[in-house]
Design a protein around this motif. Structure first.
Motif, mmCIF file in Angstrom:
data_model
loop_
_atom_site.group_PDB
_atom_site.id
_atom_site.type_symbol
_atom_site.label_atom_id
_atom_site.label_comp_id
_atom_site.label_asym_id
_atom_site.label_seq_id
_atom_site.Cartn_x
_atom_site.Cartn_y
_atom_site.Cartn_z
ATOM 1 N N ASN A 154 0.659 -1.275 -0.141
ATOM 2 C CA ASN A 154 -0.052 0.041 -0.118
ATOM 3 C C ASN A 154 0.919 1.204 0.181
ATOM 4 O O ASN A 154 0.426 2.327 -0.508
ATOM 5 N N TYR A 155 2.217 1.286 0.370
ATOM 6 C CA TYR A 155 2.868 2.491 0.588
ATOM 7 C C TYR A 155 4.374 2.368 0.364
ATOM 8 O O TYR A 155 5.080 3.216 -0.013
ATOM 9 N N ASP A 156 5.089 1.212 0.621
ATOM 10 C CA ASP A 156 6.245 0.981 0.325
ATOM 11 C C ASP A 156 6.764 1.171 -1.077
ATOM 12 O O ASP A 156 6.243 0.579 -2.191
ATOM 13 N N LEU A 157 7.788 2.024 -1.442
ATOM 14 C CA LEU A 157 7.929 2.477 -2.849
ATOM 15 C C LEU A 157 8.673 1.299 -3.592
ATOM 16 O O LEU A 157 8.324 1.123 -4.697
ATOM 17 N N LEU A 158 9.603 0.781 -2.904
ATOM 18 C CA LEU A 158 10.480 -0.359 -3.514
ATOM 19 C C LEU A 158 9.652 -1.587 -3.737
ATOM 20 O O LEU A 158 9.493 -2.246 -4.940
ATOM 21 N N VAL A 204 7.089 6.149 3.817
ATOM 22 C CA VAL A 204 6.261 6.646 4.762
ATOM 23 C C VAL A 204 5.939 8.142 4.698
ATOM 24 O O VAL A 204 4.781 8.675 4.635
ATOM 25 N N PHE A 205 7.158 8.817 4.691
ATOM 26 C CA PHE A 205 7.199 10.353 4.427
ATOM 27 C C PHE A 205 6.421 10.675 3.213
ATOM 28 O O PHE A 205 5.479 11.530 3.454
ATOM 29 N N LYS A 206 6.438 10.137 2.226
ATOM 30 C CA LYS A 206 5.746 10.410 0.800
ATOM 31 C C LYS A 206 4.270 10.002 1.130
ATOM 32 O O LYS A 206 3.385 10.779 0.654
ATOM 33 N N ALA A 207 4.028 8.962 1.669
ATOM 34 C CA ALA A 207 2.602 8.398 1.639
ATOM 35 C C ALA A 207 1.630 9.207 2.609
ATOM 36 O O ALA A 207 0.560 9.687 2.609
#
Length: 255
Positions: A154-158, A204-207
């Motif tokens: 749901n949120y981890d970019l990699l 986390v910061f981005k999401a």
């Protein structure tokens, strides 16, 4: 006579108590009533037929059922509500799993630090705390890697670019924590912690702070209701710090 004339509070409880099933919510209801000062007329339902007959007669679908002053209160959760006690909402977000995990990790670090160093306030105690927390967090994810990887996506970019990373992450976090506890193979543990911590912090910061999304954190497993936010970001920043500090201490300060 009733409670108004005798001063004695009474309640009737009907609960399943069969050879192969002793209803836990019935036992909880009985305990709660007794702790609230009630004299309980306990009616254990010993057979399936007896239970079905009671439910049909009373027009209810579940047991246990509690009655106070002739009024049906209901099951265990309804009884808690009747007494003004909190009832857990399965979908309610909470930081309690993270708080409990870090509290246990901190207690373990103090115990190990005292045993190893003879003092609880030391730099090594802090290292043990973070490493233990990493192991415990990894263990929560390893309980159900499939569920964790799904929530992680749901949120981890990699993980969103390379799905297998969601399956690798729990093992990597646990491995790094174990190696840091032993102060072994820090050349491996440090970069692993730094990498997963950095990717996690950015994700986390981005999401949360850029996209303003309200998500649940997979940090304590894929079935948690922990909100993604400051705690998750702090966890990753600390992991990044350990990934930098441990190699520096082992290969520079102790060289």
């Amino acid at each position: 006579m009733d409670a108004r004339t005798t001063g004695v509070k009474t309640a009737q409880l009907y609960r399943m108590d069969m050879p192969d099933h002793r209803c836990p919510f019935g036992l909880k209801s009985l305990d709660l009533l007794q702790r609230r000062g009630f004299e309980v007329e306990d009616h254990p339902l010993r057979t399936r037929e007896e239970t079905d007959g009671f439910m049909q007669r009373e027009g209810v679908k579940t047991t246990p059922q509690t009655y106070i002053d002739g009024e049906r209160i209901g099951g265990y959760e309804e009884l808690r509500t009747h007494f003004g006690l909190a009832v857990k909402d399965e979908d309610e977000v909470t930081y309690m799993p993270v708080i409990a995990l870090f509290a246990v990790a901190f207690a373990m670090a103090l115990a190990i630090g005292w045993r190893m160093e003879g003092a609880v306030a030391s730099l090594r105690t802090f290292e043990i705390f973070v490493a233990t927390a990493m192991v415990l967090l990894g263990l929560q994810k390893l309980k159900d890697v499939e569920s964790f990887s799904t929530m992680f996506l749901n949120y981890d970019l990699l993980a969103r670019r390379w799905v297998p990373y969601g399956y690798v992450y729990p093992f990597a976090e646990t491995l790094a924590g174990v190696l840091m506890l032993a102060s072994a193979l820090i050349w491996l543990a440090g970069p692993v912690a730094l990498f997963i911590g950095t990717v996690g912090a950015v994700s986390v910061f981005k999401a949360v702070y850029i996209e303003k999304r309200e998500l649940k954190c997979a940090c304590v497993g894929g079935d948690s209701n922990v909100p993604l936010g400051f705690v998750s970001l702090t966890e990753n920043l600390i992991m990044m710090g350990m990934g930098l500090w441990m190699p520096f201490r082992v290969y520079v300060l102790q060289a």
